[in-house]
Design an enzyme around this catalytic site. Structure first.
Site, mmCIF file in Angstrom:
data_model
loop_
_atom_site.group_PDB
_atom_site.id
_atom_site.type_symbol
_atom_site.label_atom_id
_atom_site.label_comp_id
_atom_site.label_asym_id
_atom_site.label_seq_id
_atom_site.Cartn_x
_atom_site.Cartn_y
_atom_site.Cartn_z
ATOM 1 N N SER A 1 0.830 -1.207 0.000
ATOM 2 C CA SER A 1 0.000 0.000 0.000
ATOM 3 C C SER A 1 0.859 1.250 0.000
ATOM 4 O O SER A 1 0.534 2.243 -0.663
ATOM 5 C CB SER A 1 -0.947 0.001 1.202
ATOM 6 O OG SER A 1 -0.219 -0.074 2.418
ATOM 7 N N GLU A 2 1.991 1.216 0.727
ATOM 8 C CA GLU A 2 2.943 2.325 0.699
ATOM 9 C C GLU A 2 4.369 1.809 0.780
ATOM 10 O O GLU A 2 4.640 0.800 1.430
ATOM 11 C CB GLU A 2 2.728 3.311 1.866
ATOM 12 C CG GLU A 2 1.676 4.371 1.621
ATOM 13 C CD GLU A 2 0.283 3.876 1.928
ATOM 14 O OE1 GLU A 2 -0.679 4.534 1.491
ATOM 15 O OE2 GLU A 2 0.158 2.842 2.603
ATOM 16 N N THR A 3 5.248 2.532 0.094
ATOM 17 C CA THR A 3 6.689 2.365 0.281
ATOM 18 C C THR A 3 7.236 3.687 0.804
ATOM 19 O O THR A 3 6.951 4.749 0.240
ATOM 20 C CB THR A 3 7.398 1.998 -1.031
ATOM 21 O OG1 THR A 3 6.953 0.719 -1.481
ATOM 22 C CG2 THR A 3 8.909 1.941 -0.823
ATOM 23 N N HIS B 1 1.280 4.597 8.958
ATOM 24 C CA HIS B 1 1.870 3.285 9.231
ATOM 25 C C HIS B 1 3.248 3.150 8.592
ATOM 26 O O HIS B 1 4.140 2.513 9.161
ATOM 27 C CB HIS B 1 0.924 2.166 8.777
ATOM 28 C CG HIS B 1 1.037 1.757 7.348
ATOM 29 N ND1 HIS B 1 0.408 2.434 6.333
ATOM 30 C CD2 HIS B 1 1.722 0.735 6.764
ATOM 31 C CE1 HIS B 1 0.692 1.839 5.182
ATOM 32 N NE2 HIS B 1 1.478 0.805 5.417
#
Length: 272
Positions: A46-48, A74
């Site tokens: 979902s995110e890097t 997060h």
């Protein structure tokens, strides 16, 4: 060939396969944006989070598979976990400089890491019918708009029962949070979060949305310290505190994977 350290961390949890997973990559200098985006797409999380160490602390950026975003809780927690645990950072507080929301800090207290983020406001609105259709609901207590649409339901069972129409939600072109008072002993409120436009069907645990939920629930419950549970399939806990125009969000994190990214540049084309 360039080698970059790679970490995958489960944030807002004390167990593997809980909370929200983020990829984290330390850099020595900023790579081109198109390279960062390509890496985020390859990681398919979902995110890097990408960060570099500076004389004043750390610079931090977040990418989804769709592009750079302005805030991610997060992945910030996951980045701090990597800096503390894997890079043996000696101080108790990490100072991050960000492009969109200014300075952020993360402080370590035992196994818990506390994010210090700006609080965000929301206002009551009349919900569009499309929003209610996306969620498949007709009964709600309140709908608010801030960073996202926030739909306040009567109880936790209603939050857990929602089965959103994700394809229909794409037409809404807005992130959606649903929340209600908690029915779990010791907890104050629960939530779920959906962001299909950012290629996130349901986000397991969402720090950025809690920057809006914490002020709302603090006012409604008449308290500034709370414990929240995001009741996704993976689930996660956030210790919450409202301090003026800031919110403190505390969570735990565990490393799942450590490796190397190997970047190979295209070979130069011969002159013809």
């Amino acid at each position: 060939m360039q080698q970059i350290d790679f970490y995958m961390v489960d944030a807002f949890t004390e167990t593997t396969f809980g909370g929200n997973a983020a990829a984290v990559c330390p850099l020595t200098e900023w790579l081109p944006d198109e390279t960062l985006l390509a890496m985020a797409r390859q990681h398919n999380q979902s995110e890097t989070a990408f960060f570099i160490h500076t004389d004043d602390g750390f610079e931090l950026r977040w990418f989804t598979t769709q592009g750079e975003i302005n805030l991610c809780g997060h992945a910030t927690l996951a980045t701090a976990h990597v800096i503390f645990e894997s890079l043996s950072y000696p101080e108790a507080t990490i100072h991050f400089a960000t492009r969109f929301v200014g300075p952020l800090t993360v402080t370590r207290n035992g196994d818990w890491l506390t994010l210090d983020f700006p609080a965000t406001s929301s206002e009551p609105v009349e919900p569009p019918q499309l929003l209610l259709d996306c969620l498949g609901i007709s009964d709600y207590q309140e709908v608010r708009l801030g960073r996202t649409y926030t739909v306040v339901l009567e109880n936790q069972q209603q939050v857990e029962a929602v089965r959103p129409d994700i394809q229909l939600m794409l037409k809404l072109n807005q992130k959606v949070c649903i929340t209600a008072p908690a029915e779990i002993e010791g907890y104050d409120f629960v939530s779920r979060f959906f962001s299909p436009a950012a290629a996130i069907t349901e986000d397991p645990v969402t720090g950025s949305t809690h920057t809006m939920l914490i002020p709302y629930w603090a006012q409604r419950l008449g308290k500034t310290q709370m414990l929240a549970r995001q009741v996704s399939s993976r689930g996660g806990d956030i210790r919450c505190q409202l301090v003026g125009d800031r919110v403190l969000m505390s969570g735990q994190a565990v490393t799942y994977l450590v490796g190397k990214v190997l970047l190979r540049r295209p070979a130069a084309q011969p002159n013809v």
